[in-house]
Design an enzyme around this catalytic site. Structure first.
Site, PDB file in Angstrom:
ATOM      1  N   GLU A 290       4.834  -4.622   7.117  1.00 53.70           N
ATOM      2  CA  GLU A 290       4.225  -3.599   7.966  1.00 53.70           C
ATOM      3  C   GLU A 290       4.893  -3.401   9.530  1.00 53.70           C
ATOM      4  OE1 GLU A 290       2.926  -5.779   6.113  1.00 53.70           O
ATOM      5  OE2 GLU A 290       1.017  -5.046   4.915  1.00 53.70           O
TER       6      GLU A 290
ATOM      7  N   ALA B  61       0.830  -1.120   0.056  1.00 57.08           N
ATOM      8  CA  ALA B  61       0.071  -0.142  -0.093  1.00 57.08           C
ATOM      9  C   ALA B  61       0.946   1.152   0.058  1.00 57.08           C
ATOM     10  CB  ALA B  61      -0.940   0.177   1.190  1.00 57.08           C
TER      11      ALA B  61
ATOM     12  N   GLU C  72      -0.797  -9.119  -0.126  1.00 52.10           N
ATOM     13  CA  GLU C  72      -2.355  -9.122   0.366  1.00 52.10           C
ATOM     14  C   GLU C  72      -3.034  -9.289  -1.001  1.00 52.10           C
ATOM     15  OE1 GLU C  72      -2.095  -5.899   3.097  1.00 52.10           O
ATOM     16  OE2 GLU C  72      -3.245  -7.161   4.654  1.00 52.10           O
TER      17      GLU C  72
ATOM     18  N   GLY D 215       0.608  -4.761   1.417  1.00 52.75           N
ATOM     19  CA  GLY D 215      -0.544  -5.018   0.530  1.00 52.75           C
ATOM     20  C   GLY D 215      -0.502  -5.505  -1.017  1.00 52.75           C
TER      21      GLY D 215
HETATM   22  C1  3H9 Z   1       0.846  -1.840   3.449  1.00 49.51           C
HETATM   23  O1  3H9 Z   1       1.227  -2.477   2.568  1.00 49.51           O
HETATM   24  C2  3H9 Z   1      -0.149  -1.797   4.386  1.00 49.51           C
HETATM   25  C3  3H9 Z   1      -1.269  -2.784   3.986  1.00 49.51           C
HETATM   26  O2  3H9 Z   1      -1.113  -4.011   4.744  1.00 49.51           O
HETATM   27  C4  3H9 Z   1      -2.533  -2.430   4.389  1.00 49.51           C
HETATM   28  C5  3H9 Z   1      -3.154  -0.950   4.026  1.00 49.51           C
HETATM   29  C6  3H9 Z   1      -4.667  -0.710   4.459  1.00 49.51           C
HETATM   30  N1  3H9 Z   1       4.467   3.385  -0.463  1.00 49.51           N
HETATM   31  O3  3H9 Z   1      13.363   1.629  -1.046  1.00 49.51           O
HETATM   32  P1  3H9 Z   1      13.590   2.190  -2.357  1.00 49.51           P
HETATM   33  C7  3H9 Z   1       9.268   4.461  -2.266  1.00 49.51           C
HETATM   34  S1  3H9 Z   1       2.283  -0.825   4.238  1.00 49.51           S
HETATM   35  C8  3H9 Z   1       5.009   4.553  -0.865  1.00 49.51           C
HETATM   36  O4  3H9 Z   1      14.826   3.043  -2.424  1.00 49.51           O
HETATM   37  P2  3H9 Z   1      14.457  -0.449  -3.352  1.00 49.51           P
HETATM   38  C9  3H9 Z   1      10.369   5.056  -1.318  1.00 49.51           C
HETATM   39  O5  3H9 Z   1      10.013   5.977  -0.621  1.00 49.51           O
HETATM   40  C10 3H9 Z   1       3.485  -0.910   3.062  1.00 49.51           C
HETATM   41  N2  3H9 Z   1       6.421   4.558  -1.394  1.00 49.51           N
HETATM   42  O6  3H9 Z   1      13.784   1.088  -3.273  1.00 49.51           O
HETATM   43  C11 3H9 Z   1      11.390   5.586  -2.487  1.00 49.51           C
HETATM   44  O7  3H9 Z   1      10.946   6.780  -2.827  1.00 49.51           O
HETATM   45  P3  3H9 Z   1      12.022   7.900  -3.414  1.00 49.51           P
HETATM   46  C12 3H9 Z   1       4.261  -2.259   3.237  1.00 49.51           C
HETATM   47  C13 3H9 Z   1       7.137   3.625  -1.389  1.00 49.51           C
HETATM   48  O8  3H9 Z   1      14.410  -0.805  -4.577  1.00 49.51           O
HETATM   49  C14 3H9 Z   1      10.913   4.772  -3.804  1.00 49.51           C
HETATM   50  O9  3H9 Z   1       9.864   4.105  -3.461  1.00 49.51           O
HETATM   51  N3  3H9 Z   1       5.316  -2.275   2.321  1.00 49.51           N
HETATM   52  C15 3H9 Z   1       6.760   2.340  -0.891  1.00 49.51           C
HETATM   53  O10 3H9 Z   1      15.830  -0.381  -2.570  1.00 49.51           O
HETATM   54  C16 3H9 Z   1      12.299   3.620  -3.880  1.00 49.51           C
HETATM   55  O11 3H9 Z   1      12.169   2.759  -2.805  1.00 49.51           O
HETATM   56  C17 3H9 Z   1       6.595  -2.180   2.932  1.00 49.51           C
HETATM   57  O12 3H9 Z   1       6.699  -1.530   3.947  1.00 49.51           O
HETATM   58  C18 3H9 Z   1       5.404   2.540  -0.391  1.00 49.51           C
HETATM   59  N4  3H9 Z   1       4.709   1.247  -0.228  1.00 49.51           N
HETATM   60  O13 3H9 Z   1      13.530  -1.142  -2.366  1.00 49.51           O
HETATM   61  C19 3H9 Z   1       7.604  -1.921   1.803  1.00 49.51           C
HETATM   62  N5  3H9 Z   1       7.818   1.651  -1.165  1.00 49.51           N
HETATM   63  O14 3H9 Z   1      12.624   7.621  -4.455  1.00 49.51           O
HETATM   64  C20 3H9 Z   1       8.494  -0.627   1.862  1.00 49.51           C
HETATM   65  C21 3H9 Z   1       8.807   2.077  -1.681  1.00 49.51           C
HETATM   66  O15 3H9 Z   1      11.061   9.479  -3.594  1.00 49.51           O
HETATM   67  N6  3H9 Z   1       9.307  -0.560   0.923  1.00 49.51           N
HETATM   68  N7  3H9 Z   1       8.225   3.460  -1.794  1.00 49.51           N
HETATM   69  O16 3H9 Z   1      12.920   8.289  -2.048  1.00 49.51           O
HETATM   70  C22 3H9 Z   1      10.379  -1.193   0.695  1.00 49.51           C
HETATM   71  O17 3H9 Z   1      10.849  -2.054   1.802  1.00 49.51           O
HETATM   72  C23 3H9 Z   1      11.407  -1.060  -0.438  1.00 49.51           C
HETATM   73  O18 3H9 Z   1      11.073   0.141  -0.898  1.00 49.51           O
HETATM   74  C24 3H9 Z   1      11.363  -1.914  -1.494  1.00 49.51           C
HETATM   75  C25 3H9 Z   1      12.097  -1.366  -2.687  1.00 49.51           C
HETATM   76  C26 3H9 Z   1      11.966  -3.117  -0.937  1.00 49.51           C
HETATM   77  C27 3H9 Z   1       9.820  -2.212  -1.982  1.00 49.51           C
END
Ligand code: 3H9
Length: 704
Positions: free
Chosen positions: A130, A63, A110, A107
């Site tokens: 999360e 999400a 999910e 998400g």
């Molecule tokens: C969720 O899913 C809740 C649900 O269960 C329920 C909802 C009701 N959203 O890390 P990077 C951005 S909670 C928005 O450098 P990588 C990040 O800020 C979510 N933005 O890339 C960055 O922006 P910028 C659960 C996001 O390749 C850019 O993308 N998921 C999100 O090294 C690149 O990111 C997580 O907690 C997001 N979800 O790694 C996963 N994700 O370029 C969180 C990333 O402006 N994300 N951005 O600085 C990660 O762990 C890593 O970003 C990922 C990629 C492994 C995906």
């Protein structure tokens, strides 16, 4: 068709691709678009199955976290388009297949487990991170996952936040099929097979045979809670994850989902999730340095030299070698050199014993390390990192040598933790190539790399250093030059107050325990013992002439130094050590009491609350000075330094975010109180006063 997704009908299968780079975050708009595309495909006569996949490098990172602020007040899951989307997918009358590459996280997973079937490439990874944001999976993940892999495993996945390789997820029943071929081709084939066999959509929410027995689940989850307690350090979300998953085995899918939504909403409103989300975006924000772009030239870094084979030099060498950059170590004597290189081999040996590295890897890494006692031999290195003792005269002498021998264009980095980088650069004829690279011990493990910009450090040196931090798998934070930079400058008042409260009546163990309760990885006195009381003493010698007249100074640590209580390395410091076990030392307690008596300090009961206020607020006040002086660019830079270098609890967001959470008016008032009670060194920073009066926050403040 929305720009956030692409829909294509190939033969008789609809392929819905998420096209929301960089990570295909499931924003509300994306979810609405997918929902309506699924409805369209369900209605289309010429479509027999649907594939959902991600365009670009990944399936979905989950999400959209940046939208969470606006969701905080939501009271019903119907306000979350992600719920409608996933339920819409599951209720679709045609088979829906998730085709996964890259990551399916949060998400994203999910959504995938809301699909009827899942196929993934072998190097994909899935998980529920999360928990690292202070949340639980909130789109029915805690209810569907246990229906695929059983409750205990599902709880472990949710509570750990770990990313699971696709093959493991396949063995666990989360993924149905792994492909080594073309993902979309194989997903099509899978779809056709399912349709050919007349396999109806399989709803994960209706699977019950893997939910197990309530009593057995309870035992397994209790065990998991114990494991989680050991590393949670006050973080609540892992326990909330377990609580949500447990409900999957106790009632209907709908009841479990309602329960999950309630817990998710509570977590979303908690200061813990706000702290962790701040840390998530902060970690990414610090890599963006104003004025440095992808077009800023970089210098090549294919080889490195490290000056000094001590603990820091050894750790730095390992960090480089682990990143594939060969290192030549320069030491003053052959004996020290050999000792240092042997220590590196032994450290790698520990990784082998723990099963984290193969013996062959150690041999390969060791061939990347060479040694010399001759400066001339390191002249070809692209970067030279000085990791000698913390003393200005020594550093100046070394940089004089480096200037003489290093090739033009080499980056000259100092691992100084406190000293003036401009004074070091001034002994060279190339101050533009000099920069601070402050590693944290053990340098091969700790993630922080505090980069210190001197007044003449060139942009290409900064850009190269920030890139290098990533290659070394560090979080690089660029800061300005002053005593102690950001980290140690703020650590000084923190340590000072931690000692003052001892003199006033607290015990060493009480102070450390109060900090552990707060969530710090270690208490301040345990940190001193680990870093070395002699190291602190040496730094104090460097700065003693700069201490304002009349300022109260800690009385005990110098006495410990004189008594040879250097810390853990000799088995005695603030504590006595049996192995690594710290035991309160009655002699140290006596020393504290006699120092206090000599100085006429009346002893009293000091509460844990006062201990934390004095260490944390004095640190935040110093942080405010650092901000207004421009030493840190943003308060989040300070926070990230503390999260990755000083064991500050991530769920508090860092010292500046913590002060914001307490409220700057309260922090300011208490600092004024301590100034009256103790002295001028508690003078509130002008920026703190300004923000307290205007109702502002450090996070919301910017210099311009
Ligand atoms: C969720 O899913 C809740 C649900 O269960 C329920 C909802 C009701 N959203 O890390 P990077 C951005 S909670 C928005 O450098 P990588 C990040 O800020 C979510 N933005 O890339 C960055 O922006 P910028 C659960 C996001 O390749 C850019 O993308 N998921 C999100 O090294 C690149 O990111 C997580 O907690 C997001 N979800 O790694 C996963 N994700 O370029 C969180 C990333 O402006 N994300 N951005 O600085 C990660 O762990 C890593 O970003 C990922 C990629 C492994 C995906």
């Amino acid at each position: 068709m929305s720009e956030l997704i692409q829909v294509e009908v190939r033969d008789d299968v609809t392929v819905i691709s998420l096209t929301n780079p960089p990570v295909n975050a499931l924003s509300q708009a994306v979810c609405r678009a997918v929902f309506s595309a699924v409805e369209d495909a369900a209605r289309a006569d010429d479509v027999c199955a649907i594939i959902i996949t991600g365009a670009g490098k990944t399936f979905s990172g989950g999400a959209d976290i940046s939208e969470f602020g606006s969701l905080q007040q939501s009271t019903s899951d119907s306000e979350f388009p992600i719920h409608s989307m996933i339920n819409g997918i599951e209720n679709c009358s045609k088979p829906v297949i998730a085709a996964i590459h890259g990551n399916a996280l949060g998400g994203g997973l999910e959504t995938a487990i809301g699909c009827h079937y899942r196929i993934a490439v072998a190097d994909a990874r899935v998980g529920f991170p999360e928990v690292n944001l202070g949340l639980i999976p909130g789109a029915m993940g805690t209810q569907r996952l246990p229906r695929l892999c059983g409750l205990p495993k599902a709880a472990e996945i949710c509570a750990s936040g770990e990313m699971i390789p696709a093959r493991v997820a396949h063995e666990l029943g989360i993924i149905d099929r792994i492909t080594d071929g073309d993902l979309l081709d194989d997903a099509h084939e899978y779809a056709r097979e399912l349709v050919g066999m007349g396999d109806a959509p399989r709803k994960t929410s209706e699977i019950t045979d893997r939910l197990g027995d309530i009593a057995e689940n309870a035992i397994a989850l209790e065990q998991l809670r114990k494991v989680v307690s050991k590393r949670a350090r006050g973080q609540e979300s892992p326990f909330r994850c377990i609580e949500a998953v447990e409900a999957a085995g106790q009632g209907s899918f709908e009841d479990g989902s309602q329960n999950e939504f309630r817990i998710f909403a509570e977590c979303l409103q908690s200061t813990q999730s706000q702290g962790l989300i701040h840390a998530f975006f902060g970690e990414r924000a610090v890599s963006k340095v104003p004025g440095i772009t992808k077009d800023t030239p970089r210098r090549p870094v294919d080889s490195a030299a490290v000056i000094g084979a001590g603990t820091m030099g050894g750790g730095i060498t390992m960090a480089y070698v682990n990143a594939g950059i060969p290192v030549i170590i320069k030491e003053v004597s052959q004996e020290q050199l050999e000792k240092g290189i042997e220590r590196i081999r032994q450290t790698y040996g520990i990784s082998v014993k723990r099963g984290r590295m193969a013996e062959a890897d150690v041999d390969r890494k060791m061939t990347m390390i060479t040694g010399t006692t001759d400066y001339a031999r390191i002249s070809d290195a692209d970067i030279i990192v000085e990791a000698a003792f913390e003393g200005m005269d020594l550093k100046k002498q070394i940089f004089g040598e480096l200037d003489r021998i290093a090739k033009p264009g080499a980056i000259l980095a100092s691992n100084t933790s406190t000293l003036d980088i401009d004074a070091i650069a001034a002994v060279t004829g190339r101050p533009e190539s000099v920069i601070g690279h402050h590693f944290f011990s053990p340098a091969n493990v700790m993630k922080l790399l505090e980069m210190v910009r001197g007044k003449e450090t060139a942009d290409d040196v900064i850009a190269t250093s920030m890139d290098l931090a990533k290659r070394l798998r560090k979080v690089g934070v660029l800061v300005g030059n002053c005593f102690g930079f950001v980290g140690n400058r703020m650590f000084w008042p923190y340590q000072r107050e931690a000692q003052f409260v001892l003199e006033e009546g607290a015990t060493v163990a009480q102070v450390d325990n109060a900090h552990l309760q707060f969530g710090m990885a270690m208490g301040p006195h345990a940190v001193s013992d680990l870093s070395g009381i002699d190291v602190f003493w040496r730094i104090n010698q460097e700065i003693k002439d700069t201490i304002p007249i009349g300022m109260r100074q800690p009385l005990v640590s110098d006495r410990l130094y004189e008594l040879g209580h250097y810390g853990q390395k000799i088995g005695a410091g603030w504590y006595r050590y049996e192995g690594r076990n710290a035991i309160p030392d009655p002699e140290v307690q006596q020393l504290i009491e006699s120092c206090a008596a000599e100085a006429g300090i009346a002893r009293r009961d000091v509460s844990d609350e006062e201990i934390i206020e004095r260490t944390m607020f004095s640190m935040a006040n110093e942080g405010a000075l650092i901000l207004q002086e421009g030493i840190a660019m943003r308060s989040v830079d300070i926070d990230i330094v503390y999260l990755y270098g000083y064991g500050f609890p991530a769920w508090r967001g860092g010292p500046m975010k913590y002060a914001d959470t307490v409220g700057l008016k309260k922090v300011y008032d208490r600092i004024c109180y301590y100034r009256e009670a103790h002295g001028f060194w508690w003078e509130p920073a002008p920026l703190l006063r300004e923000l307290a009066e205007s109702g502002g926050t450090f996070s919301g403040w910017s210099a311009s």
